[in-house]
Enzyme design. Structure first.
Site, short mmCIF file in Angstrom:
data_model
loop_
_atom_site.label_atom_id
_atom_site.label_comp_id
_atom_site.label_asym_id
_atom_site.label_seq_id
_atom_site.Cartn_x
_atom_site.Cartn_y
_atom_site.Cartn_z
N GLN A 17 -10.27 -4.13 -3.46
CA GLN A 17 -11.94 -3.25 -2.79
C GLN A 17 -12.82 -3.48 -3.06
O GLN A 17 -13.92 -4.00 -3.29
CB GLN A 17 -11.68 -2.00 -2.71
CG GLN A 17 -12.73 -1.26 -2.38
CD GLN A 17 -13.32 -2.10 -0.44
OE1 GLN A 17 -12.65 -1.77 0.14
NE2 GLN A 17 -14.04 -2.46 0.10
N ARG A 37 -13.68 -8.77 1.49
CA ARG A 37 -12.29 -8.46 1.23
C ARG A 37 -11.29 -9.82 1.88
O ARG A 37 -10.24 -9.83 0.97
CB ARG A 37 -11.43 -7.57 3.09
CG ARG A 37 -12.29 -5.63 2.12
CD ARG A 37 -11.82 -5.42 0.67
NE ARG A 37 -10.10 -5.41 0.34
CZ ARG A 37 -9.03 -4.44 1.21
NH1 ARG A 37 -10.11 -3.56 1.36
NH2 ARG A 37 -7.90 -4.30 0.67
N ARG A 46 0.99 -1.12 0.20
CA ARG A 46 0.17 -0.70 0.21
C ARG A 46 0.89 1.05 -0.27
O ARG A 46 1.63 1.24 1.16
CB ARG A 46 -0.97 0.30 1.26
CG ARG A 46 -1.44 1.04 1.33
CD ARG A 46 -2.92 1.19 2.96
NE ARG A 46 -3.88 0.73 1.80
CZ ARG A 46 -5.16 0.43 2.51
NH1 ARG A 46 -5.11 1.51 3.75
NH2 ARG A 46 -5.76 -0.02 1.69
N ASP A 91 -18.07 7.10 -1.51
CA ASP A 91 -16.36 7.34 -0.82
C ASP A 91 -15.65 8.60 -0.51
O ASP A 91 -16.56 9.92 -0.60
CB ASP A 91 -14.77 6.53 -2.19
CG ASP A 91 -13.61 6.60 -1.11
OD1 ASP A 91 -13.14 6.23 -0.32
OD2 ASP A 91 -12.20 6.51 -1.36
N HIS A 139 -6.96 0.95 -6.40
CA HIS A 139 -7.89 0.26 -4.96
C HIS A 139 -8.54 -1.16 -5.57
O HIS A 139 -9.56 -1.39 -5.82
CB HIS A 139 -8.44 1.03 -4.11
CG HIS A 139 -8.47 0.26 -2.71
ND1 HIS A 139 -7.57 -1.00 -2.53
CD2 HIS A 139 -9.70 0.50 -1.82
CE1 HIS A 139 -7.84 -1.22 -0.88
NE2 HIS A 139 -8.98 -0.31 -0.93
N CYS A 179 -16.31 1.90 0.97
CA CYS A 179 -15.52 1.05 0.93
C CYS A 179 -14.78 1.25 2.72
O CYS A 179 -14.14 -0.19 3.15
CB CYS A 179 -13.78 1.27 0.03
SG CYS A 179 -12.71 3.07 -0.23
N1 NVA Z 1 -9.92 6.91 -1.40
C1 NVA Z 1 -9.73 5.83 0.54
C2 NVA Z 1 -9.50 4.93 -0.04
C3 NVA Z 1 -9.48 4.05 1.46
C4 NVA Z 1 -9.63 2.33 1.99
C5 NVA Z 1 -8.24 6.72 0.61
O1 NVA Z 1 -7.22 6.64 -0.22
O2 NVA Z 1 -8.08 7.08 1.84
N1 CP Z 2 -11.16 -0.57 2.65
C1 CP Z 2 -9.72 -0.43 3.17
O1 CP Z 2 -8.97 -0.87 1.99
O2 CP Z 2 -9.63 -0.11 4.67
P1 CP Z 2 -8.11 0.00 4.83
O3 CP Z 2 -8.18 1.39 4.78
O4 CP Z 2 -8.60 -0.11 6.20
O5 CP Z 2 -7.52 -0.68 4.92
#
Ligand code: NVA
Ligand code: CP
Length: 300
Positions: free
Chosen positions: A132, A285, A102, A217, A129, A257
């Site tokens: 997800q 997930r 990540r 989101d 992502h 998500c």
């Molecule tokens: N768009 C959000 C998704 C988190 C799972 C982010 O990147 O923070």
């Molecule tokens: N939806 C998602 O990726 O959650 P986290 O940021 O908790 O991993």
């Protein structure tokens, strides 16, 4: 089998995407503790950003499959002190069987994959992502059957999740309506390759008419916290509320998500209401990523 990565949904064919969704449902419905296809195998998980769901689902999935997962934070490894990505990829992949990252920059994941001798999984970047979307699609199929030919509406930021929805619209054959404020629309490199699968709307209400799935989101993603106040103004007309759910089909689902901000991108009445499937979506997930790990590591 040749080395496969999952840096993007585009690493899958439509058939492979559907296979993973079906396999995820099978793994969910027939949890066999004796099925341990990854016995003795190790997944390295590199997190440059916070996570609850991604970390727990990958870690638990590896344990279910008889393997192990190692959590690596740049703060505590040489990655955070500037060791080249290429060197890190070569070293880490020489010791483990799979790597999940990540990262802030999407390019970090693709560069890692180029230099890794084991499969690399995108666990969220600034651009996409994909994990997800495996879970979201498993959830739609679980509640409503095939999504082909349906209408999905994305309301809010044209962010990493929105980009992955655009790719999924093409791969699984649905139409994606997008309502985002000017200046916060998805990158053209994503929307322009989707052709008629993507339609843009000025109004969130218009975009939601006769929709089968409403998705949103957060207004400010990880790393954009200092823009929160500015974004609250820009996104004020892009909240998923009961009026939005009312113009969608009666059996439309709501997904997010998570984590969510009630009162910002979605009202509490919608996210905690009868059309919301956010908790099965989060649980999936685990199942979807087990199916992904099996696909990448077990030649299935
Ligand atoms: N768009 C959000 C998704 C988190 C799972 C982010 O990147 O923070
Ligand atoms: N939806 C998602 O990726 O959650 P986290 O940021 O908790 O991993």
């Amino acid at each position: 089998m040749s080395l496969r990565h999952f840096t993007s949904l585009l690493d899958l064919s439509s058939e492979e995407f559907r296979h993973i969704i079906h396999r995820a449902a099978e793994l969910k419905n027939n949890h066999d503790r004796d099925y341990q296809p990854l016995k003795g195998q190790v997944l390295a998980m590199i997190f440059e950003k916070s996570s609850t769901r991604t970390r727990i689902s990958f870690e638990t999935g590896m344990v279910h499959f008889g393997g192990n997962a190692i959590f690596l934070s740049p703060r505590d490894t040489q990655l955070g002190r500037g060791e080249p990505i290429q060197d890190s990829a070569k070293v880490i992949s020489s010791m483990v069987d799979c790597i999940m990252l990540r990262t802030d920059k999407h390019e970090t994941v693709t560069t890692f994959a180029q230099h890794s001798s084991v499969p690399v999984i995108n666990g969220l970047t600034d651009l996409e992502h994909p994990c997800q979307l495996l879970a979201d699609m498993q959830t739609y199929f679980e509640f409503r059957g095939d999504i082909k030919g349906k209408t999905v509406t994305w309301i809010g930021d044209g962010n990493n999740m929105c980009h992955s929805y655009i790719q999924t619209a093409v791969l699984l054959g649905f139409t994606l309506h997008i309502a985002s404020p000017i200046g916060y629309q998805p990158l053209k490199q994503y929307s322009e390759t989707a052709g008629a699968h993507v339609k843009f709307f000025d109004s969130a209400l218009e975009a939601s008419k006769d929709s089968d799935l409403i998705v949103t989101d957060v207004w400010a993603s990880m790393g954009q916290e200092e823009e929160q106040k500015l974004r609250e103004i820009a996104f004020k007309d892009y909240q998923v509320d009961e009026a939005i759910m009312k113009v969608a089909h009666n059996d439309a689902l709501f997904m997010h998500c998570l984590p969510a901000h009630r009162g910002e991108e979605v009202t509490a009445r919608v996210i905690d209401g009868p059309q919301s499937v956010i908790f099965p979506e989060a649980e999936n997930r685990l199942h979807a990523q087990k199916a992904l790990l099996e696909f990448l590591l077990c030649n299935k």
